[in-house]
Motif scaffolding. Structure first.
Motif, PDB file in Angstrom:
ATOM      1  N   GLN A  32       0.855  -1.186   0.000  1.00 42.35           N
ATOM      2  CA  GLN A  32       0.000   0.000   0.000  1.00 42.35           C
ATOM      3  C   GLN A  32       0.892   1.236   0.000  1.00 42.35           C
ATOM      4  O   GLN A  32       1.667   1.441   0.932  1.00 42.35           O
ATOM      5  CB  GLN A  32      -0.879   0.027   1.241  1.00 42.35           C
ATOM      6  N   PHE A  33       0.750   2.048  -1.036  1.00 38.72           N
ATOM      7  CA  PHE A  33       1.565   3.252  -1.143  1.00 38.72           C
ATOM      8  C   PHE A  33       0.941   4.201  -2.145  1.00 38.72           C
ATOM      9  O   PHE A  33       0.050   3.820  -2.902  1.00 38.72           O
ATOM     10  CB  PHE A  33       3.003   2.899  -1.559  1.00 38.72           C
ATOM     11  N   ASP A  34       1.384   5.420  -2.119  1.00 42.88           N
ATOM     12  CA  ASP A  34       1.003   6.400  -3.127  1.00 42.88           C
ATOM     13  C   ASP A  34       2.173   6.584  -4.073  1.00 42.88           C
ATOM     14  O   ASP A  34       3.329   6.357  -3.701  1.00 42.88           O
ATOM     15  CB  ASP A  34       0.670   7.749  -2.488  1.00 42.88           C
ATOM     16  N   LEU A  35       1.876   7.011  -5.269  1.00 45.78           N
ATOM     17  CA  LEU A  35       2.894   7.441  -6.212  1.00 45.78           C
ATOM     18  C   LEU A  35       2.606   8.888  -6.563  1.00 45.78           C
ATOM     19  O   LEU A  35       1.466   9.234  -6.890  1.00 45.78           O
ATOM     20  CB  LEU A  35       2.866   6.603  -7.487  1.00 45.78           C
ATOM     21  N   ILE A  36       3.612   9.718  -6.472  1.00 49.02           N
ATOM     22  CA  ILE A  36       3.512  11.101  -6.926  1.00 49.02           C
ATOM     23  C   ILE A  36       4.242  11.143  -8.261  1.00 49.02           C
ATOM     24  O   ILE A  36       5.458  10.951  -8.320  1.00 49.02           O
ATOM     25  CB  ILE A  36       4.161  12.085  -5.928  1.00 49.02           C
ATOM     26  N   CYS A  37       3.502  11.373  -9.327  1.00 44.24           N
ATOM     27  CA  CYS A  37       4.060  11.329 -10.678  1.00 44.24           C
ATOM     28  C   CYS A  37       4.008  12.713 -11.292  1.00 44.24           C
ATOM     29  O   CYS A  37       2.957  13.366 -11.299  1.00 44.24           O
ATOM     30  CB  CYS A  37       3.282  10.337 -11.527  1.00 44.24           C
ATOM     31  N   ASN A  38       5.141  13.155 -11.796  1.00 48.42           N
ATOM     32  CA  ASN A  38       5.246  14.496 -12.380  1.00 48.42           C
ATOM     33  C   ASN A  38       5.165  14.430 -13.890  1.00 48.42           C
ATOM     34  O   ASN A  38       6.067  13.930 -14.555  1.00 48.42           O
ATOM     35  CB  ASN A  38       6.547  15.161 -11.935  1.00 48.42           C
ATOM     36  N   PHE A  39       4.065  14.945 -14.407  1.00 45.55           N
ATOM     37  CA  PHE A  39       3.860  15.097 -15.843  1.00 45.55           C
ATOM     38  C   PHE A  39       4.263  16.530 -16.167  1.00 45.55           C
ATOM     39  O   PHE A  39       3.428  17.434 -16.110  1.00 45.55           O
ATOM     40  CB  PHE A  39       2.394  14.869 -16.212  1.00 45.55           C
ATOM     41  N   GLY A  40       5.529  16.778 -16.442  1.00 46.22           N
ATOM     42  CA  GLY A  40       6.004  18.153 -16.601  1.00 46.22           C
ATOM     43  C   GLY A  40       5.939  18.835 -15.254  1.00 46.22           C
ATOM     44  O   GLY A  40       6.529  18.388 -14.284  1.00 46.22           O
ATOM     45  N   LYS A  41       5.161  19.904 -15.151  1.00 46.34           N
ATOM     46  CA  LYS A  41       5.033  20.629 -13.887  1.00 46.34           C
ATOM     47  C   LYS A  41       3.800  20.216 -13.092  1.00 46.34           C
ATOM     48  O   LYS A  41       3.558  20.734 -12.022  1.00 46.34           O
ATOM     49  CB  LYS A  41       4.988  22.135 -14.157  1.00 46.34           C
ATOM     50  N   THR A  42       3.019  19.290 -13.633  1.00 43.80           N
ATOM     51  CA  THR A  42       1.769  18.901 -12.990  1.00 43.80           C
ATOM     52  C   THR A  42       1.923  17.564 -12.271  1.00 43.80           C
ATOM     53  O   THR A  42       2.021  16.524 -12.916  1.00 43.80           O
ATOM     54  CB  THR A  42       0.640  18.781 -14.040  1.00 43.80           C
ATOM     55  N   PRO A  43       1.928  17.561 -10.937  1.00 43.30           N
ATOM     56  CA  PRO A  43       1.995  16.280 -10.226  1.00 43.30           C
ATOM     57  C   PRO A  43       0.609  15.632 -10.111  1.00 43.30           C
ATOM     58  O   PRO A  43      -0.391  16.311  -9.918  1.00 43.30           O
ATOM     59  CB  PRO A  43       2.532  16.667  -8.848  1.00 43.30           C
ATOM     60  N   ILE A  44       0.588  14.319 -10.266  1.00 44.01           N
ATOM     61  CA  ILE A  44      -0.627  13.527 -10.101  1.00 44.01           C
ATOM     62  C   ILE A  44      -0.336  12.488  -9.024  1.00 44.01           C
ATOM     63  O   ILE A  44       0.698  11.832  -9.050  1.00 44.01           O
ATOM     64  CB  ILE A  44      -1.028  12.807 -11.409  1.00 44.01           C
ATOM     65  N   ARG A  45      -1.263  12.329  -8.082  1.00 45.70           N
ATOM     66  CA  ARG A  45      -1.111  11.335  -7.013  1.00 45.70           C
ATOM     67  C   ARG A  45      -1.966  10.125  -7.344  1.00 45.70           C
ATOM     68  O   ARG A  45      -3.165  10.244  -7.593  1.00 45.70           O
ATOM     69  CB  ARG A  45      -1.547  11.911  -5.667  1.00 45.70           C
ATOM     70  N   TYR A  46      -1.333   8.962  -7.352  1.00 44.84           N
ATOM     71  CA  TYR A  46      -2.030   7.693  -7.488  1.00 44.84           C
ATOM     72  C   TYR A  46      -1.983   6.991  -6.140  1.00 44.84           C
ATOM     73  O   TYR A  46      -0.934   6.943  -5.505  1.00 44.84           O
ATOM     74  CB  TYR A  46      -1.373   6.798  -8.551  1.00 44.84           C
ATOM     75  N   ARG A  47      -3.099   6.445  -5.698  1.00 44.68           N
ATOM     76  CA  ARG A  47      -3.168   5.673  -4.459  1.00 44.68           C
ATOM     77  C   ARG A  47      -3.276   4.205  -4.865  1.00 44.68           C
ATOM     78  O   ARG A  47      -4.145   3.843  -5.656  1.00 44.68           O
ATOM     79  CB  ARG A  47      -4.374   6.085  -3.626  1.00 44.68           C
ATOM     80  N   ILE A  48      -2.406   3.375  -4.321  1.00 42.52           N
ATOM     81  CA  ILE A  48      -2.292   1.992  -4.773  1.00 42.52           C
ATOM     82  C   ILE A  48      -2.351   1.035  -3.590  1.00 42.52           C
ATOM     83  O   ILE A  48      -1.636   1.218  -2.609  1.00 42.52           O
ATOM     84  CB  ILE A  48      -0.969   1.790  -5.538  1.00 42.52           C
ATOM     85  N   ASP A  49      -3.207   0.027  -3.715  1.00 43.53           N
ATOM     86  CA  ASP A  49      -3.226  -1.081  -2.771  1.00 43.53           C
ATOM     87  C   ASP A  49      -3.054  -2.342  -3.608  1.00 43.53           C
ATOM     88  O   ASP A  49      -4.020  -2.903  -4.123  1.00 43.53           O
ATOM     89  CB  ASP A  49      -4.528  -1.116  -1.975  1.00 43.53           C
ATOM     90  N   ALA A  50      -1.800  -2.753  -3.786  1.00 46.64           N
ATOM     91  CA  ALA A  50      -1.498  -3.921  -4.624  1.00 46.64           C
ATOM     92  C   ALA A  50      -1.984  -5.211  -3.983  1.00 46.64           C
ATOM     93  O   ALA A  50      -2.241  -6.188  -4.685  1.00 46.64           O
ATOM     94  CB  ALA A  50      -0.002  -3.981  -4.899  1.00 46.64           C
ATOM     95  N   ALA A  51      -2.140  -5.241  -2.667  1.00 47.16           N
ATOM     96  CA  ALA A  51      -2.607  -6.445  -1.983  1.00 47.16           C
ATOM     97  C   ALA A  51      -4.020  -6.811  -2.425  1.00 47.16           C
ATOM     98  O   ALA A  51      -4.343  -7.992  -2.573  1.00 47.16           O
ATOM     99  CB  ALA A  51      -2.555  -6.255  -0.469  1.00 47.16           C
ATOM    100  N   ILE A  52      -4.872  -5.811  -2.652  1.00 52.20           N
ATOM    101  CA  ILE A  52      -6.241  -6.089  -3.101  1.00 52.20           C
ATOM    102  C   ILE A  52      -6.423  -5.751  -4.584  1.00 52.20           C
ATOM    103  O   ILE A  52      -7.500  -5.918  -5.135  1.00 52.20           O
ATOM    104  CB  ILE A  52      -7.296  -5.343  -2.241  1.00 52.20           C
TER     105      ILE A  52
END
Length: 122
Positions: A25-45
């Motif tokens: 369970q973790f988040d990913l902060i992904c930078n598309f240029g100057k715009t960050p997008i947060r993904y919330r991930i629960d790989a267990a489920i």
């Protein structure tokens, strides 16, 4: 307590440890240029969402090298898209089938603590 029972109790505690849940369970902060997008991930489920989680979706395949956050290419009525993160490099590739042809965007991601999914209303 015998050695066999002690080993079984220790193994059970390790399997259910919070540290192992944190790895799934973790988040990913992904930078598309100057715009960050947060993904919330629960790989267990096998579920993920984006930003405020107005929609939580079922993830695709997960391997030690790649994690498919979304794959709607075989889902009728959905916008055809895939979101795949390379777990070794942190590079994300988002492919969308657009009206004028495919669109691909890439981002660089870093892990953050899991911020959770919003509670279900029913």
């Amino acid at each position: 307590m015998g050695i066999g029972l002690r080993a079984l109790v220790l193994a059970s505690a390790l399997v259910a440890s919070p540290a192992m849940a944190d790895e799934q369970q973790f988040d990913l902060i992904c930078n598309f240029g100057k715009t960050p997008i947060r993904y919330r991930i629960d790989a267990a489920i096998g579920q993920a969402c984006e930003q405020d989680c107005s929609r939580i979706w079922k993830m695709g395949p997960v391997t030690s090298g790649d994690m498919t956050l979304m794959d709607t290419t075989g889902t009728p009525g959905e916008v055809q898209q895939t979101i795949v993160i390379n777990r070794l490099t942190g590079k994300l590739r988002h492919w969308i089938r657009g009206l004028d042809g495919p669109l691909t965007e890439e981002a660089t991601c870093s892990a953050a603590p899991f911020s959770g999914f919003p509670p279900a209303k029913f």
